[in-house]
Enzyme design. Structure first.
Site: not given
Ligand code: AMP
Length: 216
Positions: A15, A90, A129, A163, A174
């Site tokens: 994404k 989400r 990654r 990360r 996740r």
């Molecule tokens: P991502 O970089 O999109 O994989 O997001 C990393 C982490 O940030 C996720 O596993 C959540 O812990 C948190 N996070 C990101 N976006 C959201 C969201 N819209 N709602 C809740 N937690 C989020």
């Protein structure tokens, strides 16, 4: 009226990469809630520190927190041509909040695109990654190595980071959270006639082409 496009996908679906490409091609701005939260955590703000523990353990941060952050981000001056949302909404409450938030700003949600990737592929994709510690360029141990081993293609730096939430155990959590909490967002948008799905298991350029067709 400016528009919003939402990309929904499991962790490791690409994404972030795809939102960046699409934003560049459409002259829109990529808004990644994950990047925003990681930046807040690095900055050591109250919200950031609270979020960090949840992110590192693979849980979602509370809806109210992320909704407020997103609203503030959309109100910044660079979003006039529209936004590509990567990682938001989400949960169903976030999807409802997004409707209200866009309405208030006379913005319209033009497309919601699911980047579908089977669970089996996700772990391999995520645990490989890594990123340049200096400029943030993204790499993968198998799929996207730097041209010269240990040297960032984009800026020449030689330090890389991973990360903290990209471990097998956290990825499993996740993935579960994606199915349980984000899953209900898809029928919500499908009923509104906004949802398209692209196969995210294909090579990056093919996924980009499919996304471009979906937003035309
Ligand atoms: P991502 O970089 O999109 O994989 O997001 C990393 C982490 O940030 C996720 O596993 C959540 O812990 C948190 N996070 C990101 N976006 C959201 C969201 N819209 N709602 C809740 N937690 C989020």
């Amino acid at each position: 009226m400016s528009r919003a496009i939402v990309l929904v996908g499991p962790p490791g679906s690409g994404k972030g990469t795809q939102a960046g490409r699409l934003a560049g091609r459409l002259g829109m701005v990529q808004v990644s809630t994950g990047d925003m939260l990681r930046a807040a955590a690095r900055a050591g703000t109250d919200k950031g520190l609270k979020a960090k523990a949840l992110i590192d353990s693979g849980q979602l941060v509370p809806d109210e927190m992320i909704i407020d952050m997103l609203a503030d981000r959309i109100d910044e001056p660079d979003t006039g041509n529209g936004v590509i949302l990567d990682g938001f909404p989400r949960t169903l409450p976030q999807a409802h909040a997004l409707d209200a938030l866009l309405d208030e700003r006379e913005m319209s949600l033009s497309n919601v695109i699911e980047i579908a990737v089977p669970d089996e592929l996700i772990v391999e994709r995520i645990t490989g990654r890594f990123a340049c510690a200096s400029c943030g360029a993204n790499y993968h141990e198998v799929y996207k190595k730097p041209a010269r081993d240990g040297v960032c293609d984009a800026c020449g730096a030689t330090e890389f980071t991973k990360r903290k939430d990209d471990t097998v155990e956290t990825v499993m959590r996740r993935i579960n959270s994606y199915h349980d909490q984000t899953g209900p967002v898809l029928p919500y948008y499908s009923e509104k006639g906004l949802l398209a799905s692209v196969n995210g298991a294909r090579p990056i350029d093919e996924v980009t082409a499919a996304l471009e067709r979906a937003v035309e």
